[in-house]
Structures are given as structure tokens and as C-alpha cells.
Design an enzyme around this catalytic site. Structure first.
Site, mmCIF file in Angstrom:
data_model
loop_
_atom_site.group_PDB
_atom_site.id
_atom_site.type_symbol
_atom_site.label_atom_id
_atom_site.label_comp_id
_atom_site.label_asym_id
_atom_site.label_seq_id
_atom_site.Cartn_x
_atom_site.Cartn_y
_atom_site.Cartn_z
ATOM 1 N N THR A 101 0.839 -1.190 0.000
ATOM 2 C CA THR A 101 0.000 0.000 0.000
ATOM 3 C C THR A 101 0.877 1.244 0.000
ATOM 4 O O THR A 101 2.069 1.188 0.345
ATOM 5 C CB THR A 101 -0.953 -0.006 1.218
ATOM 6 O OG1 THR A 101 -1.828 1.136 1.159
ATOM 7 C CG2 THR A 101 -0.178 0.048 2.529
ATOM 8 N N CYS A 102 0.292 2.365 -0.424
ATOM 9 C CA CYS A 102 1.040 3.637 -0.462
ATOM 10 C C CYS A 102 0.022 4.768 -0.353
ATOM 11 O O CYS A 102 -0.932 4.669 0.412
ATOM 12 C CB CYS A 102 1.871 3.735 -1.740
ATOM 13 S SG CYS A 102 0.910 3.651 -3.271
ATOM 14 N N GLY A 103 0.212 5.850 -1.112
ATOM 15 C CA GLY A 103 -0.731 6.961 -1.076
ATOM 16 C C GLY A 103 -1.936 6.732 -1.961
ATOM 17 O O GLY A 103 -3.081 6.921 -1.538
ATOM 18 N N GLY A 148 -1.719 4.009 -4.673
ATOM 19 C CA GLY A 148 -1.551 2.775 -5.439
ATOM 20 C C GLY A 148 -0.466 2.803 -6.494
ATOM 21 O O GLY A 148 -0.289 1.826 -7.218
ATOM 22 N N TRP A 181 -3.891 4.654 0.842
ATOM 23 C CA TRP A 181 -4.227 5.598 1.913
ATOM 24 C C TRP A 181 -5.292 6.611 1.495
ATOM 25 O O TRP A 181 -6.077 7.082 2.318
ATOM 26 C CB TRP A 181 -2.973 6.319 2.389
ATOM 27 C CG TRP A 181 -3.211 7.085 3.660
ATOM 28 C CD1 TRP A 181 -3.245 8.435 3.832
ATOM 29 C CD2 TRP A 181 -3.488 6.519 4.947
ATOM 30 N NE1 TRP A 181 -3.525 8.750 5.132
ATOM 31 C CE2 TRP A 181 -3.669 7.587 5.844
ATOM 32 C CE3 TRP A 181 -3.604 5.206 5.422
ATOM 33 C CZ2 TRP A 181 -3.965 7.387 7.193
ATOM 34 C CZ3 TRP A 181 -3.894 5.017 6.767
ATOM 35 C CH2 TRP A 181 -4.073 6.098 7.630
#
Length: 294
Positions: A239-241, A243, A268
Site C-alpha cells: 500500500t502507499c498513497g 496505489g 491511503w
């Protein structure tokens, strides 16, 4: 599995291999004031075509970069680039976000043969240092091709699946955002809470690269990842900000021959949004934890 190649290997592919397509998959954050398509037109690897990641975003959601799932749309967009299922696809970028990894994950999810997916180590800068041929302007027109999609939804995790995993954990969650954001620092996007998904690991994507943008040795990345407590024998969700950079870790896991991994596409931006989604009663169903909590 997908492959990491250097500029000399790409040059050999470009000169000697049939059914090879080179795609510039650069993308930049809006705050950078850079236009990836304009930069492509100004200079790109000879014979390359431009892959606009935004063209493959789902128009039915307000979340940025959620992958489109309509197989007919995918077939038309990929076919319009002159790509067939037999093509070897070599991806590169000129972005500090290493966005070619998102493009590779995208094709992987479309069902393209993973053994025919490649990333240029070091991106366009490595090609320039190698002295590879470049050109300017629009690439030549290509004929529409037939492309068969075998959408592999198991590569994606949804909000519902993430909430289920939170309460009944079966997969490890690894967050590749900057550690300041993970720890509760201010988010660059408005109306988002700060912090991270409870019980997730922090493994910033930039720790996987050398200063010149090339990948670190994969065994070093493996040691870094296991060093923070991630077990490579168990499934992993990245996961990140939004994708994009999460896919960097997915590619690294491929290179480690760890094939039990998926990407939380909403990342996120979805988890921390103030917006409620169908089936949710309150934001409390998406609890947030930060390392700043008492």
C-alpha cells in the site's frame, strides 16, 4: 516472473527481437509541475511509445489511479497501442516514483505473460548514460491489434478485504510511503487523515534504490524487508498513497520469487478519506493508528 534488464540488454532487444514494444510509463505528482507526455515528446528511447497511466484509471470512482476493470475498455486501450499478447513489453520511466513498476503490475493484472514483462533498471537516465539512441516527437502510428484480457483480480485488494484482514489477519500489510507520513505527518492530499493502517509495516520505496535510481541488489532488499519483521513465507499486501509506488514493492517481491502478494489499489487515499463508502456506518470502521499514539 517479470525481469529487470539494463540498458545494453534493452538495446539488444530493440535491435534483434521481434514482437518487442518499449513503453515510457512516466508519471509525476501534480505538485512537481512536470508533464510526462511533453517530456516524452521532447526526448524518448528510439521506437518507444507513451503509456498514459491515467488512461487506465477507473472513471467510475473519485479515487485517483484505481485500475479500470472493464475488460472491453482494457482490450481497446492496449490494442490501440499496437500490443498483442505475444509482445515482450519493456517498460521504463523518467520519474522519481519509478512508475514503470505500476505499469508492469497493471499488465500483470491484465493477464499478460509475466515472463514477457521487463523494466529498464535506472530508467531513462540509465539509457542516456549508456548512449542509447533517442528521438523526439510523436511515435509512428501503429495498427490496432487484438489483445485478450484475463483479468487477475487476485492481484488487487479492496477496502472490504482490507477491513476483513484487519479483524481477521491472514496477510501482512507493508506501507511504502515516506516514514514521516506513516508516523502521522501531514498528508499532501486534502481531507485525508494522517497515520497508517493498523499493524502495517513501514518500508519506504526509496530504500530499494541506489542514489542513481538503479535497484539495489535484490538480496539486500530482501534483508532490509525481513529486518523490519516481514515474513516472506506469508502473503503480503502493498500500500502507499494512491496505489502507484506500492507496485514497486510488488515488483521487488516478484524478483524475490515471492508470489503471494497483492496491491491495495485504494491505498491511503481510500482508507483515510472522510467519505463514507457503501456498507460503512462510520469512519470508525477504518481505524487509524500512528506511531505517535500514546
Amino acid at each position: 516472473m517479470p525481469w529487470l534488464i539494463n540498458a545494453a540488454q534493452l538495446d539488444k532487444f530493440r535491435k534483434n527481437q521481434k514482437n518487442v514494444v518499449i513503453l515510457d510509463a512516466s508519471w509525476h505528482l501534480p505538485t512537481e509541475n512536470r508533464n510526462a507526455k511533453d517530456e516524452f515528446l521532447a526526448n524518448h528511447i528510439m521506437g518507444a511509445r507513451f503509456l498514459d497511466l491515467n488512461e487506465f484509471s477507473d472513471p467510475e470512482t473519485s479515487l485517483s489511479h484505481m485500475l479500470v476493470r472493464d475488460e472491453q475498455v482494457i482490450k481497446e486501450k492496449v490494442g490501440a497501442m499496437g500490443i498483442t499478447n505475444e509482445h515482450k513489453i519493456i517498460l521504463y520511466d523518467n520519474s522519481k516514483l519509478h512508475t514503470s513498476c505500476r505499469a508492469l503490475w497493471m499488465f500483470r493484472t491484465f493477464g499478460h505473460n509475466t515472463n514477457q514483462l521487463y523494466i529498464l533498471d535506472g530508467g531513462y537516465e540509465a539509457w542516456v548514460k549508456y548512449g542509447g539512441k533517442a528521438e523526439t516527437g510523436e511515435p509512428r502510428n501503429v495498427a490496432m491489434k487484438s489483445y485478450a484480457v484475463n483479468f487477475e483480480a487476485h492481484n488487487i485488494r479492496t477496502l472490504v478485504q482490507m477491513k476483513t484482514n484487519l479483524h481477521h489477519p491472514t496477510e501482512q500489510v507493508v506501507d511504502v510511503r515516506h516514514p514521516v507520513r506513516y508516523a502521522g505527518g501531514q498528508e499532501p492530499r486534502v481531507r485525508l487523515r494522517s497515520g497508517h493502517i493498523p499493524n502495517s509495516f513501514c518500508f519506504p520505496f526509496f530504500t530499494m534504490f541506489e542514489a542513481d535510481g538503479r535497484w539495489k541488489p535484490i538480496e539486500k532488499i530482501r534483508k532490509q524487508l525481513t529486518g523490519i519483521g516481514v515474513g516472506l513465507e506469508y502473503p503480503i499486501i502493498t500500500t502507499c498513497g494512491s496505489g502507484i509506488t506500492a507496485a514497486i514493492l510488488n515488483f521487488a517481491l516478484d524478483m524475490m520469487n515471492q508470489n503471494q502478494h497483492a496491491l491495495y489499489d485504494g491505498s491511503w487515499s481510500e482508507w483515510s478519506s472522510e467519505q463514507l463508502y457503501p456498507g460503512e456506518i462510520s469512519l470508525a470502521e477504518r481505524p487509524v493508528a500512528t506511531s505517535l499514539d500514546a
